[in-house]
Design a protein around this motif. Structure first.
Motif, PDB file in Angstrom:
ATOM      1  N   ASP A 219       4.296 -13.319 -10.063  1.00  0.00           N
ATOM      2  CA  ASP A 219       3.141 -12.542 -10.510  1.00  0.00           C
ATOM      3  C   ASP A 219       3.299 -11.055 -10.249  1.00  0.00           C
ATOM      4  O   ASP A 219       2.715 -10.225 -10.941  1.00  0.00           O
ATOM      5  N   PHE A 220       4.020 -10.728  -9.203  1.00  0.00           N
ATOM      6  CA  PHE A 220       4.038  -9.348  -8.741  1.00  0.00           C
ATOM      7  C   PHE A 220       5.350  -9.097  -8.024  1.00  0.00           C
ATOM      8  O   PHE A 220       5.665  -9.759  -7.035  1.00  0.00           O
ATOM      9  N   ARG A 221       6.120  -8.166  -8.547  1.00  0.00           N
ATOM     10  CA  ARG A 221       7.465  -7.984  -8.009  1.00  0.00           C
ATOM     11  C   ARG A 221       7.440  -7.363  -6.608  1.00  0.00           C
ATOM     12  O   ARG A 221       6.416  -6.857  -6.153  1.00  0.00           O
TER      13      ARG A 221
ATOM     14  N   ASN B 243       6.107   1.562 -12.246  1.00  0.00           N
ATOM     15  CA  ASN B 243       7.235   1.500 -11.334  1.00  0.00           C
ATOM     16  C   ASN B 243       6.872   2.202 -10.027  1.00  0.00           C
ATOM     17  O   ASN B 243       6.334   3.302 -10.054  1.00  0.00           O
ATOM     18  N   CYS B 244       7.148   1.561  -8.913  1.00  0.00           N
ATOM     19  CA  CYS B 244       6.818   2.161  -7.612  1.00  0.00           C
ATOM     20  C   CYS B 244       8.021   2.077  -6.687  1.00  0.00           C
ATOM     21  O   CYS B 244       8.893   1.220  -6.856  1.00  0.00           O
ATOM     22  N   ALA B 245       8.029   2.938  -5.667  1.00  0.00           N
ATOM     23  CA  ALA B 245       9.098   2.879  -4.659  1.00  0.00           C
ATOM     24  C   ALA B 245       8.957   1.604  -3.840  1.00  0.00           C
ATOM     25  O   ALA B 245       9.942   0.939  -3.518  1.00  0.00           O
ATOM     26  N   ILE B 246       7.722   1.288  -3.470  1.00  0.00           N
ATOM     27  CA  ILE B 246       7.433   0.007  -2.820  1.00  0.00           C
ATOM     28  C   ILE B 246       6.287  -0.627  -3.592  1.00  0.00           C
ATOM     29  O   ILE B 246       5.495   0.072  -4.240  1.00  0.00           O
ATOM     30  N   TYR B 247       6.196  -1.932  -3.495  1.00  0.00           N
ATOM     31  CA  TYR B 247       5.086  -2.629  -4.146  1.00  0.00           C
ATOM     32  C   TYR B 247       4.152  -3.170  -3.063  1.00  0.00           C
ATOM     33  O   TYR B 247       4.540  -4.042  -2.274  1.00  0.00           O
ATOM     34  N   CYS B 248       2.951  -2.602  -3.046  1.00  0.00           N
ATOM     35  CA  CYS B 248       1.980  -2.924  -2.011  1.00  0.00           C
ATOM     36  C   CYS B 248       1.295  -4.225  -2.416  1.00  0.00           C
ATOM     37  O   CYS B 248       0.762  -4.313  -3.534  1.00  0.00           O
ATOM     38  N   ARG B 249       1.275  -5.178  -1.533  1.00  0.00           N
ATOM     39  CA  ARG B 249       0.866  -6.533  -1.910  1.00  0.00           C
ATOM     40  C   ARG B 249      -0.619  -6.619  -2.283  1.00  0.00           C
ATOM     41  O   ARG B 249      -1.047  -7.624  -2.844  1.00  0.00           O
ATOM     42  N   TYR B 250      -1.384  -5.586  -1.989  1.00  0.00           N
ATOM     43  CA  TYR B 250      -2.818  -5.581  -2.295  1.00  0.00           C
ATOM     44  C   TYR B 250      -3.122  -4.732  -3.517  1.00  0.00           C
ATOM     45  O   TYR B 250      -4.283  -4.442  -3.809  1.00  0.00           O
ATOM     46  N   CYS B 251      -2.085  -4.312  -4.254  1.00  0.00           N
ATOM     47  CA  CYS B 251      -2.268  -3.299  -5.308  1.00  0.00           C
ATOM     48  C   CYS B 251      -3.276  -3.747  -6.377  1.00  0.00           C
ATOM     49  O   CYS B 251      -3.180  -4.850  -6.931  1.00  0.00           O
ATOM     50  N   THR B 252      -4.202  -2.869  -6.675  1.00  0.00           N
ATOM     51  CA  THR B 252      -5.231  -3.142  -7.690  1.00  0.00           C
ATOM     52  C   THR B 252      -4.625  -3.288  -9.082  1.00  0.00           C
ATOM     53  O   THR B 252      -5.171  -3.967  -9.938  1.00  0.00           O
TER      54      THR B 252
ATOM     55  N   THR C   2       0.110  -5.128 -13.945  1.00  0.00           N
ATOM     56  CA  THR C   2       1.101  -4.488 -14.819  1.00  0.00           C
ATOM     57  C   THR C   2       2.497  -4.491 -14.205  1.00  0.00           C
ATOM     58  O   THR C   2       3.416  -3.912 -14.761  1.00  0.00           O
ATOM     59  N   MET C   3       2.651  -5.160 -13.081  1.00  0.00           N
ATOM     60  CA  MET C   3       3.896  -5.002 -12.319  1.00  0.00           C
ATOM     61  C   MET C   3       4.611  -6.322 -12.060  1.00  0.00           C
ATOM     62  O   MET C   3       5.233  -6.491 -11.010  1.00  0.00           O
ATOM     63  N   TYR C   4       4.482  -7.253 -12.960  1.00  0.00           N
ATOM     64  CA  TYR C   4       5.264  -8.481 -12.809  1.00  0.00           C
ATOM     65  C   TYR C   4       6.677  -8.217 -13.290  1.00  0.00           C
ATOM     66  O   TYR C   4       6.940  -7.256 -14.028  1.00  0.00           O
TER      67      TYR C   4
ATOM     68  N   SER D 224      -1.235   8.842 -12.409  1.00  0.00           N
ATOM     69  CA  SER D 224      -0.935   7.797 -11.433  1.00  0.00           C
ATOM     70  C   SER D 224      -0.044   6.753 -12.083  1.00  0.00           C
ATOM     71  O   SER D 224       0.638   7.003 -13.065  1.00  0.00           O
ATOM     72  N   GLY D 225      -0.040   5.581 -11.517  1.00  0.00           N
ATOM     73  CA  GLY D 225       0.852   4.550 -12.049  1.00  0.00           C
ATOM     74  C   GLY D 225       0.462   3.207 -11.479  1.00  0.00           C
ATOM     75  O   GLY D 225      -0.713   2.916 -11.336  1.00  0.00           O
ATOM     76  N   GLY D 226       1.479   2.544 -11.011  1.00  0.00           N
ATOM     77  CA  GLY D 226       2.813   3.002 -10.664  1.00  0.00           C
ATOM     78  C   GLY D 226       2.827   4.354  -9.973  1.00  0.00           C
ATOM     79  O   GLY D 226       1.811   4.870  -9.579  1.00  0.00           O
ATOM     80  N   ASP D 227       4.008   4.871  -9.831  1.00  0.00           N
ATOM     81  CA  ASP D 227       4.136   6.116  -9.081  1.00  0.00           C
ATOM     82  C   ASP D 227       4.833   7.177  -9.917  1.00  0.00           C
ATOM     83  O   ASP D 227       6.019   7.058 -10.221  1.00  0.00           O
TER      84      ASP D 227
ATOM     85  N   SER E 169       0.320   9.303  -5.410  1.00  0.00           N
ATOM     86  CA  SER E 169       1.679   8.858  -5.092  1.00  0.00           C
ATOM     87  C   SER E 169       1.783   8.261  -3.696  1.00  0.00           C
ATOM     88  O   SER E 169       1.179   8.766  -2.739  1.00  0.00           O
ATOM     89  N   ARG E 170       2.597   7.214  -3.593  1.00  0.00           N
ATOM     90  CA  ARG E 170       2.943   6.675  -2.273  1.00  0.00           C
ATOM     91  C   ARG E 170       4.367   7.055  -1.883  1.00  0.00           C
ATOM     92  O   ARG E 170       4.875   6.611  -0.855  1.00  0.00           O
ATOM     93  N   VAL E 171       4.991   7.892  -2.710  1.00  0.00           N
ATOM     94  CA  VAL E 171       6.372   8.297  -2.412  1.00  0.00           C
ATOM     95  C   VAL E 171       6.491   9.018  -1.064  1.00  0.00           C
ATOM     96  O   VAL E 171       7.428   8.741  -0.310  1.00  0.00           O
TER      97      VAL E 171
ATOM     98  N   VAL F 202      -2.060  11.299  -1.441  1.00  0.00           N
ATOM     99  CA  VAL F 202      -1.075  10.421  -0.802  1.00  0.00           C
ATOM    100  C   VAL F 202      -1.783   9.162  -0.317  1.00  0.00           C
ATOM    101  O   VAL F 202      -3.003   9.042  -0.442  1.00  0.00           O
ATOM    102  N   HIS F 203      -1.032   8.235   0.233  1.00  0.00           N
ATOM    103  CA  HIS F 203      -1.603   6.915   0.516  1.00  0.00           C
ATOM    104  C   HIS F 203      -0.965   6.345   1.784  1.00  0.00           C
ATOM    105  O   HIS F 203      -0.099   5.491   1.724  1.00  0.00           O
ATOM    106  N   PHE F 204      -1.362   6.910   2.915  1.00  0.00           N
ATOM    107  CA  PHE F 204      -0.931   6.381   4.218  1.00  0.00           C
ATOM    108  C   PHE F 204      -2.009   5.407   4.698  1.00  0.00           C
ATOM    109  O   PHE F 204      -3.205   5.731   4.654  1.00  0.00           O
TER     110      PHE F 204
HETATM  111  S1  SF4 Z   1       0.510   1.698  -7.597  1.00  0.00           S
HETATM  112 FE1  SF4 Z   1       0.315   2.461  -5.482  1.00  0.00          FE
HETATM  113  S2  SF4 Z   1      -0.722   0.799  -4.386  1.00  0.00           S
HETATM  114 FE2  SF4 Z   1       0.106  -0.080  -6.305  1.00  0.00          FE
HETATM  115  S3  SF4 Z   1       2.103  -0.869  -5.680  1.00  0.00           S
HETATM  116 FE3  SF4 Z   1       2.403   1.183  -6.479  1.00  0.00          FE
HETATM  117  S4  SF4 Z   1       2.395   2.492  -4.644  1.00  0.00           S
HETATM  118 FE4  SF4 Z   1       1.481   0.550  -4.074  1.00  0.00          FE
END
Ligand code: SF4
Length: 481
Positions: free
Chosen positions: A66-68, A136-145, A149-151, A179-182, A211-213, A239-241
């Protein structure tokens, strides 16, 4: 002699670049392209670094359909290998719960697609739009809203020209969140293509980049990128710390570079069970952000997105955290706690109640401070904002000769005995401490019992106020409404 196992904070933790990647050179480690290419994207690769219980393998593998997954070596190096509940790990490693609770939640909990006039644009508020330029993101946050779109194998629905065209023909839009993705995953050239098109729109004032970069791939924030961003000012970066352990020297350097390029930084944290759901953690995060010249902007309630039920807290937990911040640290370090209303209702700020009782017609309020002390406060009277001096409670020098007897009956603020919790609004729309069970200091009717405080300046109020004030003072220095 019995020896306790060492606390996690005291034992030597197995984390850091030297632990996970001892053979990697500085040149590789500091190269964001190397970091990006070396991201961990499969369970097999992850298992080379972290233990995955065999009985959970199947559920974790299912959730990746479902989510990479994507974890940069840098972000992996922040994980304490021996802590099965490590807050950094929980954000990026799929857990069995993700699959076990996948039936709970929504694909698009914020209704972004309902408010999308063209693909990639969400126009929910009058003067600003969200522009999703990547999946596309550097990391994929498991709670991402936006995980819908990220399977694996999903192609980004990015029609840049249509998005720009919508903003150009919508003069009400003065602010865009890219926004995105990143967006910062793009090359400078691609990103500049987007920014230059946006900046050419005369009515568009502010460009914000989400961005979470800086958290997950801080090596990406180099001088070349910052110089390019600065050409399109005013550019802001959100940012997103989420956790104080993300505030590393590398992240601080990345944010410093952005700040020096004239880019204001605001942090949008998400409240996550098992990651940052305590006042101490959020306070430490916000104070650390302040040291990095980042404004703690929002603390989001985790959205009810599919597969993220194990991250969600109650709103009561969020209020408890906010209660633990207000008064306990600088107001600048306190984010606004918001719940994004389901189905596209937008951000709703939620805060503990400090205004416990308010009578508009009498101009009287009961306030609670961060220590739980109560204060009676009188508003300025209608049409008269004159101030009248009051004699000090036990003698002392009078600062004016103007009718001190009359004025002494109407202190503008009084300390009220006892402490009290927060209170809801009653059915009449009034805010009443009694509704929430005033503890000490309330009489049988739930009214609070004030104590005359040290305030020496009062507003001369209307007759209703005078009579209320006259009734309140009793012989022992306490007062009741
Ligand atoms: S869009 Fe933001 S919250 Fe969602 S996976 Fe990418 S970096 Fe994480």
């Amino acid at each position: 002699m019995h020896i306790n196992a060492p606390e996690p904070a005291l034992r030597a933790r197995r984390l850091g670049r030297a632990h996970y990647f001892p053979e990697v050179t500085d040149a590789e480690w500091n190269d964001w392209r190397w970091q990006f290419r070396q991201r961990i994207t499969t369970l097999e690769a992850l298992a080379r670094h972290l233990e995955i219980p065999p009985e959970e393998w199947q559920d974790r593998a299912e959730s990746l359909r479902d989510f990479r997954m994507g974890i940069t070596p840098y972000y992996l190096s922040l994980i304490d290998k021996d802590d099965p509940n490590d807050p950094i790990m929980r954000q990026v490693v799929p857990l069995a719960e993700e699959n076990l609770f996948r039936a709970i939640g929504e694909e698009d909990p914020l209704g972004e697609e309902q408010f999308s006039p063209v693909p990639g644009i969400t126009h929910r508020y009058p003067d600003r739009v969200l522009m999703v330029v990547s999946n596309n993101c550097a990391i994929y946050c498991r709670y991402c809203t936006r995980k819908r779109t990220m399977y694996e194998g999903a192609t980004p629905d990015v029609e840049l020209d249509r998005m720009v065209d919508y903003i150009a023909r919508t003069p009400a839009v003065r602010d865009v969140v890219v926004s995105g993705g990143d967006p910062l995953n793009y090359s400078n050239a691609k990103l500049e293509q987007i920014l230059s098109k946006l900046r050419a729109i005369p009515h568009l004032e502010i460009i914000r980049i989400g961005s979470r970069v800086p958290v997950a791939l801080p090596q990406r924030i180099d001088d070349e990128l910052c110089a390019m961003l600065a050409k399109y000012h005013p550019v802001w970066v959100n940012v997103h710390f989420n956790h104080p352990r993300e505030l590393t020297p590398e992240a601080a350097l990345a944010c410093d570079r952005l700040s020096r390029a004239g880019i204001p930084l605001n942090n949008q944290a998400v409240l996550l069970k098992g990651v940052n759901d305590s006042a101490a953690t959020i306070k430490s995060l916000c104070q650390g952000l302040m040291r990095m010249r980042i404004r703690p902007y929002y603390l989001y309630q985790c959205d009810p997105v599919r597969g993220a039920e194990h991250f969600r807290t109650t709103i009561a937990k969020g209020l408890e955290i906010m209660e633990g911040l207000r008064g306990h640290t600088s107001g600048l370090a306190i984010p606004t706690y918001v719940v994004d209303a389901p189905g596209g209702g937008g951000k709703v700020p939620v805060a503990p109640q400090y205004l416990l009782h308010y009578e508009r017609e009498k101009g009287r309020a009961v306030l609670r401070n961060f220590q739980g002390n109560l204060y009676e406060y009188f508003e300025p009277s209608q049409g008269t904002d004159e101030l009248h001096p009051v004699p000090p409670p036990s003698g002392g020098r009078l600062r004016s000769s103007a009718d001190p007897k009359a004025a002494a009956k109407k202190p503008a603020k009084r300390r009220i005995s006892g402490k009290i919790g927060s209170a809801p609004v009653d059915e009449n729309g009034s805010i009443n401490a009694a509704a929430n069970g005033a503890s000490n200091g309330s009489d049988a009717s739930g009214e609070v019992e004030p104590v005359v405080g040290k305030s020496r300046w009062v507003h001369r109020g209307p007759s209703t106020r005078s009579s209320v004030a006259a009734q309140t003072t009793n012989g022992n220095g306490h007062a009741k409404p």
